[in-house]
Design a protein around this motif. Structure first.
Motif, PDB file in Angstrom:
ATOM      1  N   LYS A   1       0.700  -1.114   0.070  1.00  0.00           N
ATOM      2  CA  LYS A   1       0.104   0.109   0.073  1.00  0.00           C
ATOM      3  C   LYS A   1       0.943   1.206   0.107  1.00  0.00           C
ATOM      4  N   LEU A   2       2.001   1.223   0.908  1.00  0.00           N
ATOM      5  CA  LEU A   2       2.617   2.268   0.801  1.00  0.00           C
ATOM      6  C   LEU A   2       3.551   2.705  -0.501  1.00  0.00           C
ATOM      7  N   VAL A   3       4.084   1.702  -0.991  1.00  0.00           N
ATOM      8  CA  VAL A   3       4.794   1.640  -2.314  1.00  0.00           C
ATOM      9  C   VAL A   3       3.516   2.093  -3.499  1.00  0.00           C
ATOM     10  N   THR A   4       2.354   1.655  -3.278  1.00  0.00           N
ATOM     11  CA  THR A   4       1.570   2.075  -4.468  1.00  0.00           C
ATOM     12  C   THR A   4       0.989   3.534  -3.889  1.00  0.00           C
ATOM     13  N   GLU A   5       0.954   4.171  -3.028  1.00  0.00           N
ATOM     14  CA  GLU A   5       0.633   5.410  -2.783  1.00  0.00           C
ATOM     15  C   GLU A   5       1.740   6.406  -3.120  1.00  0.00           C
ATOM     16  N   LYS A   6       3.109   6.004  -3.039  1.00  0.00           N
ATOM     17  CA  LYS A   6       4.119   6.658  -3.596  1.00  0.00           C
ATOM     18  C   LYS A   6       4.250   6.772  -5.093  1.00  0.00           C
ATOM     19  N   GLU A   7       4.026   5.776  -5.496  1.00  0.00           N
ATOM     20  CA  GLU A   7       4.089   5.543  -7.060  1.00  0.00           C
ATOM     21  C   GLU A   7       2.901   6.372  -7.691  1.00  0.00           C
ATOM     22  N   ARG A   8       1.701   6.325  -7.063  1.00  0.00           N
ATOM     23  CA  ARG A   8       0.414   7.226  -7.431  1.00  0.00           C
ATOM     24  C   ARG A   8       0.807   8.510  -7.603  1.00  0.00           C
ATOM     25  N   GLU A   9       1.256   9.125  -6.378  1.00  0.00           N
ATOM     26  CA  GLU A   9       1.742  10.506  -6.192  1.00  0.00           C
ATOM     27  C   GLU A   9       2.851  11.112  -7.255  1.00  0.00           C
ATOM     28  N   ALA A  10       3.749   9.969  -7.533  1.00  0.00           N
ATOM     29  CA  ALA A  10       4.880  10.501  -8.418  1.00  0.00           C
ATOM     30  C   ALA A  10       4.103  10.581  -9.976  1.00  0.00           C
ATOM     31  N   CYS A  11       3.323   9.755 -10.007  1.00  0.00           N
ATOM     32  CA  CYS A  11       2.652   9.957 -11.314  1.00  0.00           C
ATOM     33  C   CYS A  11       1.799  11.340 -11.364  1.00  0.00           C
ATOM     34  N   ALA A  12       0.924  11.647 -10.247  1.00  0.00           N
ATOM     35  CA  ALA A  12       0.259  12.793 -10.468  1.00  0.00           C
ATOM     36  C   ALA A  12       1.229  14.059 -10.457  1.00  0.00           C
ATOM     37  N   LYS A  13       2.587  13.891  -9.733  1.00  0.00           N
ATOM     38  CA  LYS A  13       3.383  14.764  -9.789  1.00  0.00           C
ATOM     39  C   LYS A  13       3.681  15.355 -11.151  1.00  0.00           C
ATOM     40  N   LEU A  14       3.870  14.226 -12.136  1.00  0.00           N
ATOM     41  CA  LEU A  14       4.260  14.433 -13.351  1.00  0.00           C
ATOM     42  C   LEU A  14       3.268  15.168 -14.163  1.00  0.00           C
ATOM     43  N   CYS A  15       1.912  15.146 -13.723  1.00  0.00           N
ATOM     44  CA  CYS A  15       0.955  16.047 -14.301  1.00  0.00           C
ATOM     45  C   CYS A  15       1.081  17.431 -13.822  1.00  0.00           C
ATOM     46  N   ASP A  16       1.285  17.390 -12.645  1.00  0.00           N
ATOM     47  CA  ASP A  16       1.445  18.901 -11.903  1.00  0.00           C
ATOM     48  C   ASP A  16       2.597  19.451 -12.647  1.00  0.00           C
ATOM     49  N   ASP A  17       3.592  18.733 -12.974  1.00  0.00           N
ATOM     50  CA  ASP A  17       4.682  19.508 -13.526  1.00  0.00           C
ATOM     51  C   ASP A  17       4.270  20.115 -14.973  1.00  0.00           C
ATOM     52  N   ARG A  18       3.344  19.338 -15.689  1.00  0.00           N
ATOM     53  CA  ARG A  18       3.033  19.644 -16.984  1.00  0.00           C
ATOM     54  C   ARG A  18       2.143  21.185 -16.840  1.00  0.00           C
ATOM     55  N   VAL A  19       1.578  21.034 -15.941  1.00  0.00           N
ATOM     56  CA  VAL A  19       0.775  22.403 -15.612  1.00  0.00           C
ATOM     57  C   VAL A  19       1.761  23.497 -15.377  1.00  0.00           C
ATOM     58  N   ILE A  20       2.529  23.289 -14.500  1.00  0.00           N
ATOM     59  CA  ILE A  20       3.766  24.408 -14.203  1.00  0.00           C
ATOM     60  C   ILE A  20       4.258  24.779 -15.724  1.00  0.00           C
ATOM     61  N   ALA A  21       4.737  23.717 -16.388  1.00  0.00           N
ATOM     62  CA  ALA A  21       5.364  24.034 -17.744  1.00  0.00           C
ATOM     63  C   ALA A  21       4.838  24.931 -18.815  1.00  0.00           C
ATOM     64  N   TYR A  22       3.426  24.855 -18.648  1.00  0.00           N
ATOM     65  CA  TYR A  22       2.577  25.371 -19.739  1.00  0.00           C
ATOM     66  C   TYR A  22       1.834  26.761 -18.835  1.00  0.00           C
ATOM     67  N   GLN A  23       2.069  27.071 -17.661  1.00  0.00           N
ATOM     68  CA  GLN A  23       1.264  28.073 -16.961  1.00  0.00           C
ATOM     69  C   GLN A  23       1.268  29.310 -17.549  1.00  0.00           C
ATOM     70  N   TYR A  24       2.371  29.661 -18.376  1.00  0.00           N
ATOM     71  CA  TYR A  24       2.300  31.083 -19.094  1.00  0.00           C
ATOM     72  C   TYR A  24       1.690  30.966 -20.243  1.00  0.00           C
ATOM     73  N   ALA A  25       1.562  29.840 -20.810  1.00  0.00           N
ATOM     74  CA  ALA A  25       0.934  30.225 -22.309  1.00  0.00           C
ATOM     75  C   ALA A  25      -0.445  30.490 -22.361  1.00  0.00           C
ATOM     76  N   THR A  26      -0.909  31.105 -23.473  1.00  0.00           N
ATOM     77  CA  THR A  26      -1.968  31.681 -23.407  1.00  0.00           C
ATOM     78  C   THR A  26      -2.959  30.908 -24.613  1.00  0.00           C
ATOM     79  N   ASP A  27      -2.253  30.393 -25.432  1.00  0.00           N
ATOM     80  CA  ASP A  27      -3.066  29.790 -26.416  1.00  0.00           C
ATOM     81  C   ASP A  27      -3.880  28.856 -26.323  1.00  0.00           C
ATOM     82  N   VAL A  28      -4.943  28.387 -27.034  1.00  0.00           N
ATOM     83  CA  VAL A  28      -6.059  27.075 -26.573  1.00  0.00           C
ATOM     84  C   VAL A  28      -5.378  25.967 -26.543  1.00  0.00           C
ATOM     85  N   TRP A  29      -4.592  25.568 -27.191  1.00  0.00           N
ATOM     86  CA  TRP A  29      -3.988  24.239 -27.164  1.00  0.00           C
ATOM     87  C   TRP A  29      -3.391  24.200 -25.691  1.00  0.00           C
TER      88      TRP A  29
END
Length: 88
Positions: free
Chosen positions: A39-67
Motif C-alpha cells: 500500500k505504501l509503495v502504491t501510494e508513493k507511485e501514484r503520487e509520483a505519477c500525479a506529480k508528473l501531471c502537476d509538472d506539465r501544468v507548471i510548464a505551460y502556466q504562462y502559455a495563453t493559446d487554446v491548445w
C-alpha cells in the motif's frame, strides 16, 4: 488496490510466500505486513505519477493559446483522477 486473493497470488508468484498454510499465524502476520508495504509503495507511485501531471501544468502556466490551456486542464484532471484512485 488489489484484493486479498490477488495480493496473495502476486506474493506467491514473486516467491515471497511459497506455501499457504491455514492456521499459520506467522504467515498471516507476514502477509498483513506485506499488504501494508504494498500500500505504501502504491501510494508513493501514484503520487509520483500525479506529480508528473502537476509538472506539465507548471510548464505551460504562462502559455495563453487554446491548445496550452486544454493541455493544462487535462493535466490537472489527470492528476486529480490519479490521486483519487487512492480513495477507492
Amino acid at each position: 488496490f488489489p484484493s486479498h486473493d490477488k495480493m496473495f497470488e502476486m506474493a506467491r508468484q514473486s516467491g515471497i510466500i511459497a506455501v499457504h498454510t491455514e492456521g499459520d499465524g506467522n504467515w498471516h502476520q507476514q502477509f498483513v505486513a506485506l499488504k501494508a508495504f504494498a500500500k505504501l509503495v502504491t501510494e508513493k507511485e501514484r503520487e509520483a505519477c500525479a506529480k508528473l501531471c502537476d509538472d506539465r501544468v507548471i510548464a505551460y502556466q504562462y502559455a495563453t493559446d487554446v491548445w496550452a490551456q486544454e493541455h493544462i486542464n487535462e493535466a490537472r484532471h489527470l492528476a486529480k483522477v490519479i490521486r483519487a484512485r487512492g480513495n477507492v
